[in-house]
Design an enzyme around this catalytic site. Structure first.
Site, mmCIF file in Angstrom:
data_model
loop_
_atom_site.group_PDB
_atom_site.id
_atom_site.type_symbol
_atom_site.label_atom_id
_atom_site.label_comp_id
_atom_site.label_asym_id
_atom_site.label_seq_id
_atom_site.Cartn_x
_atom_site.Cartn_y
_atom_site.Cartn_z
ATOM 1 C CG ASN A 66 -1.790 1.080 1.398
ATOM 2 O OD1 ASN A 66 -1.817 2.085 0.365
ATOM 3 N ND2 ASN A 66 -2.599 1.099 2.331
ATOM 4 N NE ARG A 72 -6.015 1.620 0.154
ATOM 5 C CZ ARG A 72 -5.989 2.927 0.667
ATOM 6 N NH1 ARG A 72 -5.028 3.163 1.164
ATOM 7 N NH2 ARG A 72 -7.065 3.725 0.688
ATOM 8 C CG HIS A 77 -12.988 3.960 3.614
ATOM 9 N ND1 HIS A 77 -13.566 5.101 4.131
ATOM 10 C CD2 HIS A 77 -11.747 4.252 3.917
ATOM 11 C CE1 HIS A 77 -12.914 5.975 4.672
ATOM 12 N NE2 HIS A 77 -11.686 5.495 4.538
ATOM 13 C CG HIS A 111 -13.783 2.705 7.078
ATOM 14 N ND1 HIS A 111 -12.730 1.486 6.925
ATOM 15 C CD2 HIS A 111 -12.693 3.689 7.379
ATOM 16 C CE1 HIS A 111 -11.493 1.761 7.089
ATOM 17 N NE2 HIS A 111 -11.266 3.215 7.183
ATOM 18 N N GLY A 168 -12.354 6.276 10.750
ATOM 19 C CA GLY A 168 -10.986 6.372 11.160
ATOM 20 C C GLY A 168 -10.745 7.945 10.811
ATOM 21 C CG ASN A 169 -7.304 11.303 10.282
ATOM 22 O OD1 ASN A 169 -8.031 11.782 11.006
ATOM 23 N ND2 ASN A 169 -6.246 11.527 9.691
ATOM 24 N N GLY A 170 -10.147 9.147 8.091
ATOM 25 C CA GLY A 170 -11.209 9.296 7.047
ATOM 26 C C GLY A 170 -12.263 8.329 7.096
ATOM 27 N NE ARG A 188 -10.040 13.192 4.136
ATOM 28 C CZ ARG A 188 -9.894 11.668 3.860
ATOM 29 N NH1 ARG A 188 -10.884 11.011 3.336
ATOM 30 N NH2 ARG A 188 -8.943 11.098 4.180
ATOM 31 N NE ARG A 198 -5.784 8.165 20.084
ATOM 32 C CZ ARG A 198 -5.037 7.379 19.436
ATOM 33 N NH1 ARG A 198 -4.398 6.203 19.653
ATOM 34 N NH2 ARG A 198 -4.641 8.005 18.039
ATOM 35 C CB ILE A 224 -13.425 6.554 15.384
ATOM 36 C CG1 ILE A 224 -12.194 7.701 15.101
ATOM 37 C CG2 ILE A 224 -14.328 7.086 16.356
ATOM 38 C CD1 ILE A 224 -12.679 8.795 14.102
ATOM 39 N N GLY A 225 -14.075 3.694 15.159
ATOM 40 C CA GLY A 225 -15.176 2.661 15.120
ATOM 41 C C GLY A 225 -14.680 1.311 16.049
HETATM 42 P P1 AMP Z 1 -7.413 5.136 11.195
HETATM 43 O O1 AMP Z 1 -7.329 6.270 10.075
HETATM 44 O O2 AMP Z 1 -8.372 4.025 11.147
HETATM 45 O O3 AMP Z 1 -6.077 4.725 11.488
HETATM 46 O O4 AMP Z 1 -7.926 5.939 12.661
HETATM 47 C C1 AMP Z 1 -7.271 6.790 13.347
HETATM 48 C C2 AMP Z 1 -7.958 7.551 14.055
HETATM 49 O O5 AMP Z 1 -8.547 6.749 15.267
HETATM 50 C C3 AMP Z 1 -7.185 8.475 15.186
HETATM 51 O O6 AMP Z 1 -6.864 9.764 14.495
HETATM 52 C C4 AMP Z 1 -8.208 8.748 16.351
HETATM 53 O O7 AMP Z 1 -9.076 9.662 16.004
HETATM 54 C C5 AMP Z 1 -8.970 7.376 16.473
HETATM 55 N N1 AMP Z 1 -8.590 6.571 17.557
HETATM 56 C C6 AMP Z 1 -7.595 5.524 17.616
HETATM 57 N N2 AMP Z 1 -7.615 5.312 19.121
HETATM 58 C C7 AMP Z 1 -8.616 5.602 19.673
HETATM 59 C C8 AMP Z 1 -9.221 5.519 20.989
HETATM 60 N N3 AMP Z 1 -8.559 4.545 21.871
HETATM 61 N N4 AMP Z 1 -10.175 6.264 21.221
HETATM 62 C C9 AMP Z 1 -10.904 7.028 20.524
HETATM 63 N N5 AMP Z 1 -10.346 7.238 19.044
HETATM 64 C C10 AMP Z 1 -9.294 6.643 18.588
#
Ligand code: AMP
Length: 398
Positions: free
Chosen positions: A7, A91, A180, A208, A210-212, A241, A285, A332-333
């Site tokens: 990736n 990817r 995604h 999904h 996450g940050n996105g 975003r 967090r 986040i999820g």
């Molecule tokens: P990803 O893009 O899937 O890697 O998700 C990253 C995001 O997940 C981070 O910017 C956080 O906002 C969120 N995240 C990671 N760990 C936690 C946690 N323990 N509690 C709340 N949010 C989290």
């Protein structure tokens, strides 16, 4: 067969080596700062200590060369020779309308990938660079491209055509693509497995987050609607975003603030979302901690995020006439019980009832509803790499 999954980002490269006999993870790693001073590889082989390899990496080819060397290294590698790698799965973010499933990469596919680069100028060029670097270093190993957009190519026109002059779709292919896809597909398949039901009989909403972040309506195993659009900017409020906003805001702000197109693009992609609202952080967090300590804008940012997710869950429940399973995945999820609980709050009308005790999980697969007559609610850690490896195996052994 052992499969290497790649990736490639503009200055980063994530990789995993999987043994598909038992779907075991052999090695994984992250290369950072490619083409920038301070390049390094964080390399983890299952059962061994992490190694950090710090060496100048002027481009992706050099980075990949060092990754391959690490994979066969006597001390921290996982295989004896590169010949053990049966195929490489890449990817690729955007497959346009051409690719509705993964494909074995040949010259014709490369030509189309170059054409699609215009649709994803930030993502596809580094993906192409990664493929070409791999082809140079492993010329006789088959390669497969797995697209983030492909899973959503099953959407009906009413769910992908924008209500703007039709000629823009015809001329420039402006339509909803959705992203995604590999993640939405993986977690929906896994949910069917966990429920021991045929996915063809299920209405699933996958979140999904996450940050996105994006939400998808998966009916009978097919994506029928999703929140990201022509680009990954549409839909939910995200880390940085904006997601959905009234398009009239853009010319208004450009006029008031004297912003250029690049500046407004940067504002919407990098300075908006929960970061923009809170003025504090894009990381949930930080926001949860600040909100708990009374920071009103951090709380507002979380409330806006949650309210947008609820809106899509409701919309997709209507689109599918009900929800059998609601899935949470990504950073986040998978980790935030606060966000999951808030999203489910007040959705009893959709037969969604989360159990606060069961919801206290972090980063692991779990069912969050106690009442088994309600919709099933799951946390399912996403595994896009495994999905890419599965597609790759299927295509190269066909
Ligand atoms: P990803 O893009 O899937 O890697 O998700 C990253 C995001 O997940 C981070 O910017 C956080 O906002 C969120 N995240 C990671 N760990 C936690 C946690 N323990 N509690 C709340 N949010 C989290």
């Amino acid at each position: 067969m052992k499969i290497l999954v790649i990736n490639c980002g503009s200055s980063s490269l994530k990789y995993q080596l999987l043994d598909m006999n038992g779907e075991k993870l052999l090695c994984k790693g992250l290369v950072e700062r490619i083409g920038i001073e301070g390049s390094r590889i964080k390399h983890d082989t299952t059962g061994k200590d992490r190694v950090i390899i710090e060496e100048p990496m002027e481009d992706h080819k050099r980075a990949l060369g060092l990754v391959l060397k690490a994979l066969v290294d006597e001390n921290h590698g996982a295989i004896k020779s590169m010949d053990e790698i049966g195929a490489v799965g890449h990817r690729v973010v955007h497959g346009g309308e051409t690719f509705s499933s993964s494909v074995v990469i040949d010259d014709e596919v490369m030509k189309v990938l170059y054409e699609c680069a215009e649709l994803a100028p930030l993502h596809n060029p580094p993906n192409i660079t990664g493929i070409e670097a791999c082809q140079e270093l492993m010329p006789s190993t088959p390669m497969v491209a797995v697209f983030d957009t492909a899973f959503h190519q099953t959407m009906d026109p009413e769910n992908y055509i924008y209500p703007i002059p039709f000629e823009y779709y015809e001329k420039y292919k402006i339509r909803r693509y959705g992203f995604h896809g590999t993640s939405h597909k993986y977690v929906s398949l896994r949910a069917a497995e966990l429920l021991d039901k045929d996915i063809k009989d299920l209405n699933i909403v996958t979140c999904h987050l996450g940050n996105g972040a994006s939400v998808c309506a998966v009916q009978g195993g097919k994506s029928i609607a999703t929140s990201m659009g022509f680009t990954p900017l549409e839909g939910l409020a995200m880390g940085t975003r904006s997601g959905d906003i009234d398009p009239a805001i853009i010319p208004f702000i450009m006029d008031k603030e004297g912003l250029t197109f690049d500046e407004v693009n940067e504002m919407l992609n990098k300075k908006s979302g929960v970061l923009g609202i809170s003025g504090l952080s894009s990381d949930f967090r930080d926001l949860e901690e600040a909100a708990e300590n009374g920071n009103k804008r951090a709380k507002l940012a979380l409330d806006v995020f949650v309210s947008r997710v609820k809106k899509y869950v409701g919309a997709y429940a209507a689109t599918m006439c009900g929800i059998d399973a609601l899935i949470f995945t990504a950073g986040i999820g998978e980790n935030s019980s606060y966000v999951r609980e808030k999203i489910c709050e007040g959705l009893e009308c959709l037969n969604i009832r989360i159990d606060s005790e069961l919801n206290k999980v972090r980063g692991e697969e779990a069912q969050l509803n106690k009442d088994l007559t309600s919709a099933s609610i799951f946390v399912i850690p996403t595994n896009e790499e495994l999905m890419i490896a599965r597609d790759t195996l299927e295509l190269v052994t066909k």
